[in-house]
Design a protein around this motif. Structure first.
Motif, PDB file in Angstrom:
ATOM      1  N   GLN A 456       0.839  -1.209   0.000  1.00  0.00           N
ATOM      2  CA  GLN A 456       0.000   0.000   0.000  1.00  0.00           C
ATOM      3  C   GLN A 456       0.870   1.255   0.000  1.00  0.00           C
ATOM      4  O   GLN A 456       0.503   2.286  -0.565  1.00  0.00           O
ATOM      5  CB  GLN A 456      -0.925  -0.004   1.212  1.00  0.00           C
ATOM      6  CG  GLN A 456      -1.945   1.120   1.223  1.00  0.00           C
ATOM      7  CD  GLN A 456      -2.848   1.069   0.004  1.00  0.00           C
ATOM      8  OE1 GLN A 456      -3.542   0.084  -0.208  1.00  0.00           O
ATOM      9  NE2 GLN A 456      -2.837   2.109  -0.808  1.00  0.00           N
ATOM     10  N   TYR A 457       2.020   1.150   0.658  1.00  0.00           N
ATOM     11  CA  TYR A 457       2.993   2.243   0.651  1.00  0.00           C
ATOM     12  C   TYR A 457       4.166   1.842  -0.224  1.00  0.00           C
ATOM     13  O   TYR A 457       4.844   0.839   0.033  1.00  0.00           O
ATOM     14  CB  TYR A 457       3.477   2.556   2.066  1.00  0.00           C
ATOM     15  CG  TYR A 457       2.541   3.457   2.829  1.00  0.00           C
ATOM     16  CD1 TYR A 457       2.750   4.834   2.877  1.00  0.00           C
ATOM     17  CD2 TYR A 457       1.426   2.944   3.480  1.00  0.00           C
ATOM     18  CE1 TYR A 457       1.888   5.672   3.568  1.00  0.00           C
ATOM     19  CE2 TYR A 457       0.553   3.767   4.167  1.00  0.00           C
ATOM     20  CZ  TYR A 457       0.795   5.136   4.203  1.00  0.00           C
ATOM     21  OH  TYR A 457      -0.066   5.958   4.877  1.00  0.00           O
ATOM     22  N   ALA A 458       4.402   2.604  -1.283  1.00  0.00           N
ATOM     23  CA  ALA A 458       5.569   2.357  -2.127  1.00  0.00           C
ATOM     24  C   ALA A 458       6.829   2.684  -1.349  1.00  0.00           C
ATOM     25  O   ALA A 458       6.835   3.547  -0.461  1.00  0.00           O
ATOM     26  CB  ALA A 458       5.492   3.228  -3.391  1.00  0.00           C
ATOM     27  N   ASN A 459       7.907   1.956  -1.646  1.00  0.00           N
ATOM     28  CA  ASN A 459       9.226   2.170  -1.027  1.00  0.00           C
ATOM     29  C   ASN A 459       9.241   1.852   0.467  1.00  0.00           C
ATOM     30  O   ASN A 459      10.106   2.341   1.195  1.00  0.00           O
ATOM     31  CB  ASN A 459       9.712   3.617  -1.227  1.00  0.00           C
ATOM     32  CG  ASN A 459       9.802   4.002  -2.683  1.00  0.00           C
ATOM     33  OD1 ASN A 459      10.265   3.228  -3.510  1.00  0.00           O
ATOM     34  ND2 ASN A 459       9.337   5.205  -3.015  1.00  0.00           N
ATOM     35  N   LEU A 460       8.311   1.031   0.928  1.00  0.00           N
ATOM     36  CA  LEU A 460       8.276   0.710   2.355  1.00  0.00           C
ATOM     37  C   LEU A 460       9.544  -0.029   2.786  1.00  0.00           C
ATOM     38  O   LEU A 460      10.014   0.141   3.916  1.00  0.00           O
ATOM     39  CB  LEU A 460       7.042  -0.138   2.670  1.00  0.00           C
ATOM     40  CG  LEU A 460       6.781  -0.426   4.148  1.00  0.00           C
ATOM     41  CD1 LEU A 460       6.589   0.878   4.929  1.00  0.00           C
ATOM     42  CD2 LEU A 460       5.549  -1.317   4.316  1.00  0.00           C
ATOM     43  N   ASP A 461      10.098  -0.848   1.894  1.00  0.00           N
ATOM     44  CA  ASP A 461      11.306  -1.604   2.222  1.00  0.00           C
ATOM     45  C   ASP A 461      12.582  -0.877   1.803  1.00  0.00           C
ATOM     46  O   ASP A 461      13.680  -1.390   2.013  1.00  0.00           O
ATOM     47  CB  ASP A 461      11.268  -2.975   1.538  1.00  0.00           C
ATOM     48  CG  ASP A 461      10.153  -3.851   2.069  1.00  0.00           C
ATOM     49  OD1 ASP A 461       9.862  -3.762   3.274  1.00  0.00           O
ATOM     50  OD2 ASP A 461       9.571  -4.613   1.286  1.00  0.00           O
ATOM     51  N   SER A 462      12.450   0.292   1.220  1.00  0.00           N
ATOM     52  CA  SER A 462      13.618   1.014   0.730  1.00  0.00           C
ATOM     53  C   SER A 462      14.320   1.740   1.873  1.00  0.00           C
ATOM     54  O   SER A 462      13.679   2.240   2.804  1.00  0.00           O
ATOM     55  CB  SER A 462      13.199   2.025  -0.338  1.00  0.00           C
ATOM     56  OG  SER A 462      14.283   2.853  -0.698  1.00  0.00           O
ATOM     57  N   THR A 463      15.632   1.800   1.793  1.00  0.00           N
ATOM     58  CA  THR A 463      16.410   2.580   2.752  1.00  0.00           C
ATOM     59  C   THR A 463      16.841   3.915   2.157  1.00  0.00           C
ATOM     60  O   THR A 463      17.488   4.713   2.827  1.00  0.00           O
ATOM     61  CB  THR A 463      17.655   1.793   3.190  1.00  0.00           C
ATOM     62  OG1 THR A 463      18.435   1.468   2.025  1.00  0.00           O
ATOM     63  CG2 THR A 463      17.264   0.517   3.917  1.00  0.00           C
ATOM     64  N   SER A 464      16.466   4.135   0.900  1.00  0.00           N
ATOM     65  CA  SER A 464      16.895   5.348   0.209  1.00  0.00           C
ATOM     66  C   SER A 464      15.765   6.335  -0.023  1.00  0.00           C
ATOM     67  O   SER A 464      16.021   7.528  -0.205  1.00  0.00           O
ATOM     68  CB  SER A 464      17.522   4.985  -1.152  1.00  0.00           C
ATOM     69  OG  SER A 464      18.599   4.093  -0.994  1.00  0.00           O
ATOM     70  N   TYR A 465      14.527   5.858  -0.048  1.00  0.00           N
ATOM     71  CA  TYR A 465      13.415   6.722  -0.390  1.00  0.00           C
ATOM     72  C   TYR A 465      12.347   6.686   0.705  1.00  0.00           C
ATOM     73  O   TYR A 465      12.137   5.666   1.359  1.00  0.00           O
ATOM     74  CB  TYR A 465      12.781   6.306  -1.718  1.00  0.00           C
ATOM     75  CG  TYR A 465      13.730   6.372  -2.888  1.00  0.00           C
ATOM     76  CD1 TYR A 465      13.980   7.579  -3.538  1.00  0.00           C
ATOM     77  CD2 TYR A 465      14.387   5.230  -3.323  1.00  0.00           C
ATOM     78  CE1 TYR A 465      14.856   7.638  -4.606  1.00  0.00           C
ATOM     79  CE2 TYR A 465      15.269   5.277  -4.403  1.00  0.00           C
ATOM     80  CZ  TYR A 465      15.498   6.496  -5.030  1.00  0.00           C
ATOM     81  OH  TYR A 465      16.369   6.547  -6.071  1.00  0.00           O
TER      82      TYR A 465
END
Length: 923
Positions: A456-465
């Motif tokens: 549901q949230y884009a970039n939830l697993d990202s450490t950059s965004y």
């Protein structure tokens, strides 16, 4: 560009429809044709010839107005696929239709030839096909399906498709219901292999029966018609025996049919023979007899490649005879190109790692067969781990999975969605994945729902965004409600999703401590992803104190459950384990090179010429140096047993150059000693040495999974509950420690020490630590605890490294020094040898090497080990009790001799003493 003739024909069709209802005009036309021009006779003859050609070449099955034997749709195409012949037929049918509009059959005959030709402008003719289909024409319904099947992958830029998927499948079913044989043949194929309909053996049998019962297709239907119908009873019987879901009565009837056919030796009896053999193997319709089934397969395999997959499966599983996995693999390899079942079966054996080391890259290529949905689902799952491996024609895999999802095939939609949500750039498409997950989630699929919610949230697993909320989907309140509901059901995905949201501070306020607590809950419920993230939390101190031990424990459990990400994290952590010494050579050397062999984490591949020298740099210094050259070389060799893909020449040459010279020499020495290498071990690692390594790997077979305690390097488990209940141990320990702290007189102190030693002999680590850290400075302890006991206690602490034990190696050196002062060092050597035999953790070269480094700082310690080894008759010891040669000899001796029984006997006796003491206290 559209062909002008199609535009012309559309207008002609409307005009001809009017002419057909005007007999007067038709009569006038006929009268005029008989008298106007001298070449009318020739035109009439040409028209007659066109009609005759069209009738003979394109007569429609089930058409009551047909004037010639029916031509099934597939028979329209010339055997040589020379479409100019088909074009000529289309021209004849067009001329016939225009010249004799009153002959209604000619319109459909011309349309079916045009559909077969599939030339530009065909969509302009579809309204006429639909009109005929709506009028009940089985052939027109089939043509609608055929158009869709050919054009279903056309670009979306062309606009809405003139025939939708639902329309096409409905038309196909209508044609089949009417008894249209080509439609029924198509349905048989779809129920067998898909992709547009869900595979269904029961519907396959029902459709085959409909073929038998289908009406006559027309006058003199021909040989294909009769052969097709005649083949159905045996097709039904074979399916009944080879597929699941049929009753025992149905299977008995089917078995009799295939048995009779297989014995008759008729055309196609080979398929009946394989169905008969499978029935014997599984006990379907007859008494199970796996041995006979295997014997029959052995007899057929040399002349029938289709028998090989079943034989290989039985060989691998040991059905009907001994297990012979290597032969199964050897049988499958040559037939993967011409026997469809061979590819996924070989892939499974290469992934299993039971008979040969795992070969995931080879398995990926074998599973990449666009016609096999089951293989595609397995491939999609495999690519989640090996996202760096490129596959040929990725679009075909997406199409196959998408078709399977549309058809309702179990697992297809989730497999594709997970692949599109992964980091694999060949497939990544989060929007398409969410679109596929939404109806599944709405239909009650919980796995799909959690995947949908987690994106549901884009970039939830990202450490950059920064995470960003998608406009569609679940609201924040709905996410919270779903998480609460999931946690009430103890669903690990609920805890995992909340952990991620808490970590990033979306939906919930940012809270690392609570996020890590949620990861612990998810990990305890079996979430592998949570285990990996939990290890990261302990590594970085996110909401919890940093803990190398807990970090490794979480990653190890995830790796045990199949996570390559966790395995890679473990391997990368090894280089930095110089101080804690919590890892093994298997984790740090063997697994790291095996991962490289399989293409995992090759940052330098294709950029730095293979990258082995860069990616493996630093691997052989630091903690690895404690194990010794021979042990490190053995760990390197084992990497090729674990991942034999590394034996490919380009890979092996690169790794050879990255290895230190002394390691290459040690590898060649081992190969020479074991009879695989005839050259001098100089570390050149040339072609002969590389071939010798490959031969050695083949002879040794795949590397077995590491034993749990040794692989984990974890502290020794609490004594077995069959000796002593945990609550008894805790109760007695609390009482003994309280009495020891309160002891004032010498008598009280000695009594407390005796009880501490009782607990220590049982294996209680706190008690062992209390004695070890005070042994060198407390004469009272030395009066009770013998040098061999304190040596075993200290070795246990050094390998266990329990929490709360600070610098045990220093205390051990002090103890060894005190023992040497009292001239009792001889006991140290014998106790060390017994401990190595009793504790498998000490049989790891890295662990033993790191521990015995401490012996070198204490007087007489190494010498006592050397004396003990000599007295025990240990072969191939070195000049010093702590050198690499002696350590290797001690490990080999311990493995050969097995446990000494000293520790087990001590634990058993101590358990009885603890029980007695507890019983006395209860009075």
């Amino acid at each position: 560009m559209f062909r002008p003739v199609h535009v012309l024909i559309l207008s002609c069709l409307a005009v001809l429809a009017c002419l057909a209802t005007a007999p007067l005009a038709g009569g006038a036309f006929a009268a005029q044709a008989s008298s106007d021009k001298p070449d009318d006779a020739a035109k009439k003859a040409a028209l007659a010839e066109a009609i005759n050609t069209c009738d003979r070449g394109a007569s429609v099955p089930l058409d009551p107005e047909a004037k010639a034997p029916p031509v099934q749709y597939g028979a329209l195409f010339p055997f040589d696929m020379n479409l100019s012949k088909l074009k000529d037929l289309a021209d004849k049918c067009q001329a016939a239709m225009l010249g004799a509009p009153q002959e209604k059959r000619l319109t459909l005959q011309w349309l079916r030839v045009e559909v077969a030709l599939d030339q530009p402008g065909l969509t302009l003719l579809l309204p006429q096909v639909k009109l005929l289909a709506d009028g009940g024409s089985p052939e027109a319904n089939f043509l609608l399906y055929e158009f869709y099947s050919v054009h279903r992958r056309d670009s979306a830029d062309a606009g809405a498709p003139p025939v939708t998927r639902a329309m096409a499948l409905d038309a196909l079913q209508k044609a089949g219901t009417a008894g249209h044989l080509t439609a029924l043949l198509t349905l048989l194929r779809q129920y067998t292999d898909g992709p547009l309909l869900r595979r269904d053996a029961r519907k396959l049998v029902e459709t085959a029966q409909r073929v038998i019962d289908a009406p006559v297709q027309g006058q003199s239907p021909g040989e294909w018609d009769s052969q097709f119908r005649a083949a159905m009873p045996l097709s039904i019987a074979r399916t009944t025996l080879t597929a699941d879901g049929f009753t025992s009565d149905e299977q008995k009837k089917a078995f009799h049919a295939v048995e009779t056919d297989s014995q008759a030796g008729t055309n196609g009896s080979g398929r009946s023979a394989l169905a008969y053999i499978k029935a014997l193997r599984l006990g379907r319709g007859t008494q199970q007899d796996a041995a006979k089934a295997r014997q029959l397969l052995e007899a057929r395999a040399g002349q029938d490649d289709d028998a090989i997959p079943m034989l290989a499966d039985m060989l691998a599983k040991g059905e009907g005879g001994p297990v012979d996995g290597k032969r199964a693999i050897a049988l499958l390899r040559p037939v993967t190109k011409n026997v469809a079942e061979a590819r996924p079966m070989l892939a499974g054996l290469l992934l299993d790692g039971k008979f040969v080391g795992r070969q995931p890259r080879a398995a990926i290529q074998l599973l990449n067969a666009p016609w096999d949905l089951d293989a595609g689902i397995r491939l999609a799952d495999l690519l989640l781990d090996y996202d760096g491996v490129r596959v040929d024609y990725p679009d075909l895999l997406v199409e196959r999975l998408s078709d399977g999802a549309d058809a309702g095939e179990p697992g297809a939609a989730l497999a594709l969605a997970r692949l599109q949500l992964s980091d694999d750039q060949q497939f990544k498409s989060e929007d398409q994945a969410r679109a596929m997950l939404k109806p599944l989630a709405d239909g009650g699929d919980r796995d799909a729902l959690w995947l949908y919610a987690s994106t549901q949230y884009a970039n939830l697993d990202s450490t950059s965004y920064r995470p960003s909320r998608r406009e569609d989907g679940l609201s924040d309140d709905q996410l919270k409600a779903l998480i609460d509901q999931g946690q009430a059901k103890k669903e690990p995905q609920a805890y995992l999703l909340q952990a991620k949201l808490l970590r990033r501070g979306v939906v919930y306020p940012q809270d690392d401590a609570k996020a890590t607590a949620m990861l612990i809950n998810a990990a305890n419920l079996g979430s592998v992803e949570a285990m990996v993230l939990l290890g990261d939390a302990y590594d970085n101190g996110l909401g919890v104190d940093k803990s190398p031990r807990e970090r490794l424990r979480a990653w190890r459990e995830a790796a045990r459950l199949g996570s390559l990400k966790a395995k890679s994290k473990l391997a990368n952590a090894f280089t930095f384990d110089s101080f804690d010494r919590l890892m093994t050579l298997r984790e740090g050397i063997t697994d790291r090179i095996a991962l490289y062999n399989d293409g995992v984490g090759r940052m330098g591949a294709g950029v730095f010429g293979g990258g082995a020298d860069i990616e493996l740099s630093g691997l052989f210094s630091g903690p690895a140096s404690s194990a010794g050259t021979a042990a490190v070389a053995a760990a390197v060799m084992d990497a090729f047993r674990e991942a034999p893909a590394g034996l490919e020449e380009e890979n092996l040459v690169g790794i050879g150059k990255a290895l230190p010279e002394e390691i290459r020499v040690a590898i060649e020495t081992t190969l020479k000693n074991e009879g695989f290498y005839a050259g001098d071990p100089k570390g050149y690692f040339g072609p002969d040495a590389r071939k010798a390594l490959a031969d050695w790997v083949d002879a040794k077979g795949p590397l077995a999974d590491a034993p749990g305690p040794q692989a984990a390097g974890a502290q020794q488990a609490a004594p077995a509950t069959d000796l002593l209940a945990g609550e008894i141990l805790n109760r007695v320990r609390d009482k003994v420690f309280t009495q020891a702290q309160a002891a004032k007189t010498e008598k009280q102190k000695l009594a407390a020490i005796k009880q501490l030693d009782m607990l220590a002999r049982y294996g209680d680590l706190p008690s062992r630590w209390a004695l070890v850290r005070n042994y060198h400075q407390a004469k009272a302890i030395r009066a009770i605890v013998t040098p061999d006991q304190v040596t075993r206690y200290a070795l246990d602490l050094l390998v266990s490294k329990p929490d709360g034990v600070d610098k045990p190696e220093f205390e051990f050196i002090f103890d060894l020094t005190q023992i040497a002062k009292e001239r009792k060092s001889r006991a140290v050597g014998s106790a060390t040898l017994q401990a190595i035999r009793d504790d498998p953790r000490l049989q790891d070269p890295l662990t033993l090497g790191a521990i015995m480094e401490q012996f070198a700082y204490a007087p007489d310690a190494c010498g006592s080990v050397l004396d003990a080894a000599r007295n025990a008759g240990v072969a191939r010891i070195g000049a010093d009790g702590c050198d690499e040669e002696t350590r290797s000899a001690l490990i080999a001796y311990a493995k050969a001799k097995g446990a000494s029984g000293t520790d087990a006997a001590a634990r058993k006796a101590a358990a009885e003493e603890i029980k007695t003491l507890d019983a006395q206290a209860a009075k």
